[in-house]
Each structure stands twice: as C-alpha cells, then as structure tokens.
Scaffold this motif. Structure first.
Motif, short mmCIF file in Angstrom:
data_model
loop_
_atom_site.label_atom_id
_atom_site.label_comp_id
_atom_site.label_asym_id
_atom_site.label_seq_id
_atom_site.Cartn_x
_atom_site.Cartn_y
_atom_site.Cartn_z
N MET A 157 0.84 -1.19 0.00
CA MET A 157 0.00 0.00 0.00
C MET A 157 0.87 1.24 0.00
SD MET A 157 -2.46 -1.24 3.10
CE MET A 157 -3.53 0.19 3.04
N ARG A 158 0.31 2.32 -0.53
CA ARG A 158 1.08 3.57 -0.53
C ARG A 158 1.34 4.04 0.89
NH1 ARG A 158 -3.58 5.63 -3.64
NH2 ARG A 158 -5.22 6.25 -2.19
N SER A 159 2.48 4.63 1.10
CA SER A 159 2.86 5.20 2.39
C SER A 159 3.17 6.66 2.15
CB SER A 159 4.08 4.47 2.97
OG SER A 159 3.77 3.11 3.23
N THR A 160 2.42 7.55 2.82
CA THR A 160 2.50 8.98 2.49
C THR A 160 2.93 9.87 3.63
OG1 THR A 160 0.23 9.52 3.13
CG2 THR A 160 0.55 8.59 0.93
N ASN A 169 7.18 6.23 -6.90
CA ASN A 169 6.65 4.93 -6.49
C ASN A 169 6.18 5.08 -5.06
OD1 ASN A 169 6.05 2.31 -5.83
ND2 ASN A 169 8.01 1.44 -6.45
N ASP A 170 4.87 4.99 -4.85
CA ASP A 170 4.36 5.22 -3.50
C ASP A 170 4.31 3.96 -2.65
OD1 ASP A 170 2.18 3.91 -4.64
OD2 ASP A 170 0.85 5.65 -4.60
N ARG A 171 4.87 2.86 -3.17
CA ARG A 171 4.94 1.62 -2.39
C ARG A 171 6.38 1.40 -1.93
NH1 ARG A 171 1.16 -1.89 -6.34
NH2 ARG A 171 -0.65 -2.17 -4.97
N PRO A 172 6.60 1.29 -0.63
CA PRO A 172 7.94 0.99 -0.13
C PRO A 172 8.35 -0.43 -0.54
CG PRO A 172 6.54 1.87 1.60
CD PRO A 172 5.65 1.53 0.46
N PRO A 173 9.63 -0.73 -0.55
CA PRO A 173 10.08 -2.07 -0.95
C PRO A 173 9.78 -3.15 0.07
CG PRO A 173 11.95 -0.73 -0.27
CD PRO A 173 10.77 0.19 -0.32
N ALA A 174 9.54 -2.78 1.33
CA ALA A 174 9.31 -3.79 2.37
C ALA A 174 8.46 -3.21 3.49
CB ALA A 174 10.65 -4.29 2.93
N LYS A 192 -4.60 2.11 5.92
CA LYS A 192 -3.64 3.02 6.52
C LYS A 192 -4.44 4.13 7.19
CE LYS A 192 0.31 2.57 5.95
NZ LYS A 192 1.28 2.77 4.86
N ALA A 193 -4.05 4.47 8.40
CA ALA A 193 -4.77 5.48 9.17
C ALA A 193 -4.29 6.88 8.81
CB ALA A 193 -4.60 5.24 10.66
#
Length: 255
Positions: A157-160, A169-174, A192-193
């Motif tokens: 999931m995207r991490s913002t 790329n809004d998805r981290p590798p791990a 994601k909260a």
C-alpha cells in the motif's frame, strides 16, 4: 401429509437453515466493541469467518469514513487546502487514508494486479481456507483487521506520512518491522490510518482532517488521531499509532 402441511414444513426447514447459515450468523455478529477474544471465539464457533468480518468493517468504513470538515476545495487537486471548519454531528470521521483493496491502494500502480500483493479480502480468503482445512488459527491475531498509521511502511500500500507528494513509487520495498510481525501473527492490514502531515498537527494534505468520533467539532488527538478514531468508531478492531494523545481539544479554524 397434506400439501398445506408439506408447505409449512418446507417453510420451517428453510427458516431453520437460514437462521443457522454462515451468512445469518455473520449478520448477527456485531463488530461494535468486539475484542480479539470475541472474534476468535466466533471464528472457532463458525459464526463468522475472516472474509465476512472484513466485509462488515468495510460497510462501516463506507458509512462513516467521509469528510468531517468544510472549506474551499482546490479544483486542481480536490483537496481542502485553505481554511477549514469542523462540522458538528458530521457522521463522518476522515480516520482512514487508504484501503487495502486492489485498485484503491496505490496511485503509482493503477493496474494493481501483482499476485504477490494480495489485498485484505484475498488475505482473509486465504486465512479462511487454512482454517477450514486445519481447524486452527494461524496465529494470535488470526483474521483481525488492523489499521496502520501511514508513517509506517507497507509493501502493498502507498505510504505517504499524510503528504500529497508526487511519488515516483508510493509503495515501499518492504514492510516496517511492526507491520511484518502483525502479518506473521495472522493480522489483516485493512487500511492506513490518517495522520497529521509528517506527524505534526491534526491535518494532512493527502487525507485531510480527522475528527473525534464522540464530537466531530473536536480533534481526534493530533498526529495519531486517525488510528484512535478508527478504533473508537469500530472501523477496524485494532490500530497502530505512535505517541498517541487521547485529549480532545477544540479544532482551531486555521491549521
């Protein structure tokens, strides 16, 4: 036996089977204030499964996770970027920023068809299949829907961190370590909260403001308010936050 009696018997059998069907049991299970123990007891009793549980929470999210403030909308982005005001008795919370559902969890991967990245419903289905086969829970958090504060990395999931940044790329590798451990224990990462942008304040450019479930004119507790509001409103069973402050202060007009 007369045709009338046969019809009555068939009706009673249908009612009985419907009453005891998994769907009927799931409808009787209330996620409001349900604990991990409550959920596991219901799963073991075949009253509900993980897929049904996730769908119950998704219905609550659809009903209650909207915008709870008002203000001018930027036509270019759709975000509330200027002054905002809380809406009393809004019925919405703005607690969750991204759902772990295919097509809704990444802006940089709109096709979202990687089989190595199952979404929340697919994870639930796998857990249900394993339980049906073994009769055992995968771990101490089997099937429990979680929200994770958006500053923690999730590989699917995207991490913002609450920012409306233009990521390549809004998805981290791990996964972050805590997220990886949750998954290993059988938890379902459902969302994601929302959070104060870069862990500051009540509001993010990406997710907007989170409101207090008990009084939407008040703050939900600053940076980790999305995590707290999501649990308080039963949008998920559990949530991960960081340095959460439960004190409810009245929202200022300007952020």
């Amino acid at each position: 036996m007369s045709g009338r009696n046969l019809g009555l018997s068939a009706f009673l059998v249908a009612v009985f089977l419907g009453f005891w069907s998994p769907l009927a049991s799931a409808q009787k299970f209330h996620v409001e204030e349900a604990t991990i123990v409550d959920i596991h007891r219901a799963i073991k009793a075949r009253q509900i499964n993980a897929t049904q549980l996730v769908n119950l929470y998704l219905k609550r999210i659809e009903a209650y996770n909207g915008t709870c403030v008002k203000g001018a909308v930027d036509p270019a982005t759709g975000y509330l970027l200027g002054d905002i005001e809380p809406v009393e008795k809004a019925g919405k919370l703005g607690a969750l920023i991204t759902l772990n559902l295919r097509g809704k969890r990444s802006k940089t991967d709109p096709t979202d068809n990687d089989p190595a990245m199952p979404d929340a419903l697919e994870v639930a289905k796998t857990l249900d299949a394993e339980f049906a086969k073994t009769g055992k829970l995968k771990g101490s958090l089997h099937g429990i829907p979680f929200a994770v504060k958006d500053q923690f990395d999730t590989f699917d999931m995207r991490s913002t961190s609450g920012a409306a940044a233009n990521y390549a790329n809004d998805r981290p590798p791990a996964d972050a370590e805590i997220v990886a451990r949750l998954r290993k224990a059988g938890a379902i990462i459902l969302a994601k909260a929302n959070m104060g942008e870069y862990a500051s304040g009540d509001r993010s450019t990406f997710g907007g403001a989170t409101c207090n479930p008990y009084d939407t004119s008040r703050s939900a507790g600053r940076s980790s308010g999305g995590s707290g509001a999501a649990v308080a409103a039963n949008l998920v069973t559990c949530a991960i936050g960081l340095e959460f402050c439960a004190r409810a202060s009245r929202m200022p007009r300007r952020y």
